[in-house]
Design a protein around this motif. Structure first.
Motif, PDB file in Angstrom:
ATOM      1  N   PHE A  95      10.879  81.474  54.156  1.00 20.63           N
ATOM      2  CA  PHE A  95      10.677  81.558  55.603  1.00 20.63           C
ATOM      3  C   PHE A  95       9.900  82.830  55.915  1.00 20.63           C
ATOM      4  O   PHE A  95      10.134  83.841  55.253  1.00 20.63           O
ATOM      5  N   PRO A  96       9.103  82.854  56.911  1.00 16.64           N
ATOM      6  CA  PRO A  96       8.558  81.706  57.623  1.00 16.64           C
ATOM      7  C   PRO A  96       7.402  81.098  56.832  1.00 16.64           C
ATOM      8  O   PRO A  96       6.802  81.754  55.980  1.00 16.64           O
ATOM      9  N   VAL A  97       7.117  79.846  57.129  1.00 13.39           N
ATOM     10  CA  VAL A  97       5.936  79.170  56.582  1.00 13.39           C
ATOM     11  C   VAL A  97       5.110  78.710  57.773  1.00 13.39           C
ATOM     12  O   VAL A  97       5.651  78.111  58.708  1.00 13.39           O
ATOM     13  N   THR A  98       3.842  79.029  57.752  1.00 17.71           N
ATOM     14  CA  THR A  98       2.919  78.585  58.796  1.00 17.71           C
ATOM     15  C   THR A  98       2.013  77.525  58.201  1.00 17.71           C
ATOM     16  O   THR A  98       1.473  77.706  57.103  1.00 17.71           O
ATOM     17  N   PHE A  99       1.857  76.427  58.924  1.00 23.81           N
ATOM     18  CA  PHE A  99       0.954  75.360  58.511  1.00 23.81           C
ATOM     19  C   PHE A  99      -0.219  75.316  59.475  1.00 23.81           C
ATOM     20  O   PHE A  99      -0.073  75.629  60.666  1.00 23.81           O
ATOM     21  N   VAL A 100      -1.362  74.893  58.963  1.00 24.55           N
ATOM     22  CA  VAL A 100      -2.550  74.761  59.795  1.00 24.55           C
ATOM     23  C   VAL A 100      -3.174  73.393  59.532  1.00 24.55           C
ATOM     24  O   VAL A 100      -3.267  72.946  58.390  1.00 24.55           O
ATOM     25  N   ALA A 101      -3.546  72.712  60.619  1.00 23.88           N
ATOM     26  CA  ALA A 101      -4.264  71.436  60.517  1.00 23.88           C
ATOM     27  C   ALA A 101      -5.756  71.747  60.503  1.00 23.88           C
ATOM     28  O   ALA A 101      -6.248  72.476  61.373  1.00 23.88           O
ATOM     29  N   LEU A 102      -6.460  71.197  59.511  1.00 24.22           N
ATOM     30  CA  LEU A 102      -7.880  71.474  59.334  1.00 24.22           C
ATOM     31  C   LEU A 102      -8.697  70.197  59.343  1.00 24.22           C
ATOM     32  O   LEU A 102      -8.307  69.193  58.747  1.00 24.22           O
ATOM     33  N   ASP A 103      -9.835  70.263  59.994  1.00 20.67           N
ATOM     34  CA  ASP A 103     -10.858  69.226  59.898  1.00 20.67           C
ATOM     35  C   ASP A 103     -11.997  69.874  59.142  1.00 20.67           C
ATOM     36  O   ASP A 103     -12.685  70.732  59.693  1.00 20.67           O
ATOM     37  N   ASP A 104     -12.195  69.476  57.888  1.00 23.07           N
ATOM     38  CA  ASP A 104     -12.997  70.244  56.945  1.00 23.07           C
ATOM     39  C   ASP A 104     -12.352  71.623  56.870  1.00 23.07           C
ATOM     40  O   ASP A 104     -11.223  71.724  56.449  1.00 23.07           O
ATOM     41  N   ASP A 105     -12.999  72.658  57.336  1.00 27.35           N
ATOM     42  CA  ASP A 105     -12.374  73.982  57.330  1.00 27.35           C
ATOM     43  C   ASP A 105     -12.250  74.531  58.748  1.00 27.35           C
ATOM     44  O   ASP A 105     -12.179  75.736  58.950  1.00 27.35           O
ATOM     45  N   ILE A 106     -12.199  73.634  59.724  1.00 28.84           N
ATOM     46  CA  ILE A 106     -12.066  74.042  61.122  1.00 28.84           C
ATOM     47  C   ILE A 106     -10.609  73.851  61.544  1.00 28.84           C
ATOM     48  O   ILE A 106     -10.095  72.733  61.491  1.00 28.84           O
ATOM     49  N   PRO A 107      -9.936  74.923  61.958  1.00 31.00           N
ATOM     50  CA  PRO A 107      -8.542  74.789  62.372  1.00 31.00           C
ATOM     51  C   PRO A 107      -8.409  74.052  63.707  1.00 31.00           C
ATOM     52  O   PRO A 107      -9.144  74.322  64.655  1.00 31.00           O
ATOM     53  N   LEU A 108      -7.465  73.110  63.754  1.00 31.34           N
ATOM     54  CA  LEU A 108      -7.226  72.308  64.955  1.00 31.34           C
ATOM     55  C   LEU A 108      -5.857  72.575  65.581  1.00 31.34           C
ATOM     56  O   LEU A 108      -5.664  72.323  66.766  1.00 31.34           O
ATOM     57  N   GLY A 109      -4.919  73.024  64.765  1.00 29.35           N
ATOM     58  CA  GLY A 109      -3.573  73.261  65.267  1.00 29.35           C
ATOM     59  C   GLY A 109      -2.719  73.942  64.225  1.00 29.35           C
ATOM     60  O   GLY A 109      -3.136  74.104  63.072  1.00 29.35           O
ATOM     61  N   THR A 110      -1.523  74.331  64.649  1.00 28.98           N
ATOM     62  CA  THR A 110      -0.619  75.046  63.759  1.00 28.98           C
ATOM     63  C   THR A 110       0.829  74.751  64.130  1.00 28.98           C
ATOM     64  O   THR A 110       1.118  74.347  65.258  1.00 28.98           O
ATOM     65  N   VAL A 111       1.700  74.969  63.178  1.00 34.16           N
ATOM     66  CA  VAL A 111       3.137  74.852  63.401  1.00 34.16           C
ATOM     67  C   VAL A 111       3.833  75.725  62.365  1.00 34.16           C
ATOM     68  O   VAL A 111       3.314  75.946  61.266  1.00 34.16           O
ATOM     69  N   GLY A 112       5.025  76.208  62.735  1.00 34.28           N
ATOM     70  CA  GLY A 112       5.781  77.043  61.818  1.00 34.28           C
ATOM     71  C   GLY A 112       7.098  76.413  61.413  1.00 34.28           C
ATOM     72  O   GLY A 112       7.679  75.611  62.144  1.00 34.28           O
ATOM     73  N   PHE A 113       7.566  76.795  60.258  1.00 33.54           N
ATOM     74  CA  PHE A 113       8.885  76.458  59.729  1.00 33.54           C
ATOM     75  C   PHE A 113       9.597  77.795  59.580  1.00 33.54           C
ATOM     76  O   PHE A 113       9.247  78.602  58.719  1.00 33.54           O
TER      77      PHE A 113
END
Length: 149
Positions: free
Chosen positions: A46-64
């Motif tokens: 903890f914590p872990v951050t995730f990132v949503a990518l389109d190619d290498d462009i970030p679109l969103g994020t969420v944490g655990f």
């Protein structure tokens, strides 16, 4: 589109910090959010951050996170800091980010996840169940939700 741990794309850490600070940082310094994002790059549970990518462009994020609500430290783990870039909203990305953390938590042996929100009616659509009201520091009333895994 793919969702990866930020530790696999650390060059996006500044963007993630800026998003979180702008979305959630009223009354909190940017450095606070930077410390959370940077600590998620250390490889700890903890914590872990995730990132949503389109190619290498970030679109969103969420944490655990171990805890996202100081007044309810008895509850763990948490889905936290869910953010989707405005141009990517309305396309199912929020649900995909939530599901990614759900799967991640399940793989690590957790049987329940928590989150909080200042509003109702959104997370219920994704299977979250309202549990109670609580306080976000120092005195903001929030809704606490849970989801069995």
């Amino acid at each position: 589109m793919k969702i990866v741990a930020l530790s696999e794309a650390p060059h996006h850490a500044t963007q993630i910090t800026d998003w979180l600070w702008q979305a959630f940082g009223e009354g909190t310094s940017r450095e606070f959010y930077d410390s959370i994002v940077r600590s998620s790059l250390n490889g700890a549970d903890f914590p872990v951050t995730f990132v949503a990518l389109d190619d290498d462009i970030p679109l969103g994020t969420v944490g655990f996170w171990r805890c996202d609500l100081i007044s309810r430290q008895d509850l763990t783990p948490w889905v936290a800091a869910l953010y989707v870039e405005e141009s990517a909203r309305g396309k199912g990305l929020s649900e995909a980010l939530q599901q990614h953390v759900i799967d991640f938590a399940r793989q690590r042996g957790h049987d329940k996840l928590w989150l909080w929100s200042t509003f109702g009616g959104y997370y219920e659509r994704f299977g979250w169940q309202y549990q109670c009201e609580a306080l976000e520091f120092p005195d903001v009333r929030v809704k606490v939700y849970a989801r069995d895994l």
